[in-house]
Enzyme design. Structure first.
Site, PDB file in Angstrom:
ATOM      1  N   ASP A 148      -7.126  -5.320   5.251  1.00  0.00           N
ATOM      2  CA  ASP A 148      -5.755  -5.668   5.628  1.00  0.00           C
ATOM      3  C   ASP A 148      -5.388  -7.051   5.092  1.00  0.00           C
ATOM      4  O   ASP A 148      -6.129  -8.017   5.241  1.00  0.00           O
ATOM      5  CB  ASP A 148      -5.661  -5.654   7.157  1.00  0.00           C
ATOM      6  CG  ASP A 148      -4.244  -5.807   7.683  1.00  0.00           C
ATOM      7  OD1 ASP A 148      -3.608  -6.822   7.386  1.00  0.00           O
ATOM      8  OD2 ASP A 148      -3.780  -4.907   8.405  1.00  0.00           O
ATOM      9  N   CYS A 226      -5.210  -2.506  13.504  1.00  0.00           N
ATOM     10  CA  CYS A 226      -5.850  -2.039  12.273  1.00  0.00           C
ATOM     11  C   CYS A 226      -5.393  -0.620  11.943  1.00  0.00           C
ATOM     12  O   CYS A 226      -5.651   0.323  12.709  1.00  0.00           O
ATOM     13  CB  CYS A 226      -7.363  -2.082  12.424  1.00  0.00           C
ATOM     14  SG  CYS A 226      -8.257  -1.579  10.931  1.00  0.00           S
TER      15      CYS A 226
END
Length: 474
Positions: A148, A226
């Site tokens: 990410d 996430c």
């Protein structure tokens, strides 16, 4: 579909905030905060200038001298463009989205070349960090964060660890690293110690430290966590903890060396940059529900003198480990955890001083996807989604997560940069790296995706040289 970075709505719980008239924390590092802020402004303004330049150039694409004009304008802002990109005909207008994507990869390469992160924060209270790390009992630090882009500043900003002491930093969606591959990398580190005595001798009594970093959102945990774990913080945490244990077990099974590897699990709140450190107990075991939260420590220590605040961090770490603050057996790991927490509290303070709360925008704002080998020379939150892989087939799921995220931000092409490092001292390694990069580029272009993709491939000598681009394709 993933959403572009958006303004904050009302937080689901009270976020960290500065008290009215409050000063900075005793751990604050104003010079570092200023340096990071200056670098962020430099990078963001570079990408803004790129968009503005291409927007200005687009209406002129049918002029006779357009290729030369476009190349000159882009080179003036640090983008090494190819004149062949700009040959247009009124019946075939240029694909400006594809050009922007290619230029974004070239601009990223320029920023990498000008980056100085590798030389930053090499001392802590005047002592060399590399020396401190070995004194605490570790000869190598291997860190795996999630791919990410909000974790793209993990080393340089969030943890403030100098890159020179990090043996490896590879990102994977959900931080789900490949155990077999990581085992081979550990074997290489240990072989280097036995053959060359670097960074120290094999009988020095130090251990290899494997760190896994998951992430979550304190403001909107159900949507901004996430993506690889469905924004489920518990799932992200337990899955990574399990993967760390699998790595240690593999070293034990293959080499009888499980005790020579220490594990550390860290959680990162991407809204505030505050970390949770799951401090190991005296046996080295961690508990998902036992951690020291930098956000809590920030609040409890902000009005203390610096030395008292450092003592408070040490006490909190010892309590989490279930030992006395003077316990010799756990001292090294506890001091390392305290070092990370102290550094991170300085970053939390920098975020709060700048925004008076969490980051004002939620979600993703990555500029490109980088696959292949990692790039740490530019440390900036939300700059790039980085997924390490040796082949697209191996990392297909990671790449799909990245494409899904960036596809939700714009209808234009998603820039994907394939990067392969090669060793200039190994004959033919550059050719082998080029073949792999070209094969990966073709595989990305052949994927069925929800996004339009423009792929650039580049090689880099070692891990700190300039990027050399192969012929581009769309």
């Amino acid at each position: 579909m993933a959403q572009k970075a958006r303004p904050r709505s009302t937080p689901s719980r009270p976020a960290l905030s500065l008290s009215v008239g409050g000063g900075s924390h005793p751990f604050a590092e104003p010079a570092i905060a200023l340096d990071l802020d200056r670098r962020e402004q430099e990078v963001e303004s570079s990408f803004a200038r790129l968009s503005e330049t291409l927007r200005d150039l687009a209406p002129r694409q049918f002029e006779d001298d357009f290729p030369a004009l476009a190349v000159a304008r882009l080179r003036a802002i640090g983008v090494d463009a190819d004149p062949d990109w700009f040959h247009a005909h009124w019946t075939r207008p240029l694909d400006m989205g594809a050009i922007h994507a290619r230029a974004a990869s070239r601009l990223f390469a320029t920023l990498v070349q000008s980056g100085t992160e590798r030389d930053r924060y090499a001392s802590d209270d005047g002592e060399p960090v590399a020396e401190l790390i070995r004194r605490w009992g570790f000869h190598a630090v291997d860190i795996t964060p999630c791919a990410d882009g909000r974790l793209a500043g993990l080393l340089g900003a969030v943890l403030r660890i100098p890159l020179s002491i990090v043996t490896a930093r590879k990102s994977f969606a959900g931080a789900m690293f490949n155990v077999a591959q990581n085992l081979h990398e550990w074997e290489e580190v240990e072989l280097n110690r036995h053959r060359r005595g670097l960074p120290n001798a094999p009988d020095a009594g130090t251990r290899f430290l494997k760190v896994g970093v998951y992430h979550y959102s304190s403001v909107d945990p159900a949507h901004d966590g996430c993506a690889a774990h469905g924004s489920d913080t518990c799932r992200a945490m337990t899955a990574l903890h399990g993967r760390l244990l699998e790595f240690q077990a593999a070293a034990q099974a293959m080499h009888g060396a499980g005790d020579e590897i220490a594990l550390l699990l860290i959680g990162l709140d991407t809204d505030t940059d505050a970390i949770r450190v799951h401090v190991p107990d005296a046996s080295g075991a961690m508990d998902d529900n036992r951690f020291v939260d930098a956000a809590d420590l920030y609040q409890t220590t902000r009005d203390m003198p610096r030395d008292a605040a450092k003592d408070a961090v040490r006490e909190a770490v010892a309590r989490a480990a279930g030992v006395h603050a003077d316990d010799a057996g756990t001292e090294g790991m506890r001091w390392f955890c305290g070092y990370l927490l102290k550094n991170n509290i300085a970053q939390v303070d920098a975020v709060l001083q700048k925004y008076h709360g969490p980051y004002p925008e939620a979600g993703h704002a990555e500029k490109l996807i980088v696959i292949g080998d990692p790039v740490d020379d530019v440390q900036l939150r939300n700059l790039a989604f980085q997924a390490q892989m040796n082949s697209v087939e191996e990392g297909a799921q990671d790449l799909k997560v990245g494409l899904h995220i960036l596809a939700g931000q714009s209808s234009a092409n998603v820039p994907v940069l394939v990067l392969r490092d090669f060793d200039p001292e190994i004959p033919g390694d550059d050719r082998a790296a080029a073949e792999v990069a070209d094969r990966m580029r073709a595989a990305v272009l052949a994927m069925e995706t929800e996004a339009r993709v423009t792929v650039e491939a580049a090689l880099r000598p070692g891990t700190g040289g300039a990027l050399e681009f192969l012929e581009a394709r769309t």
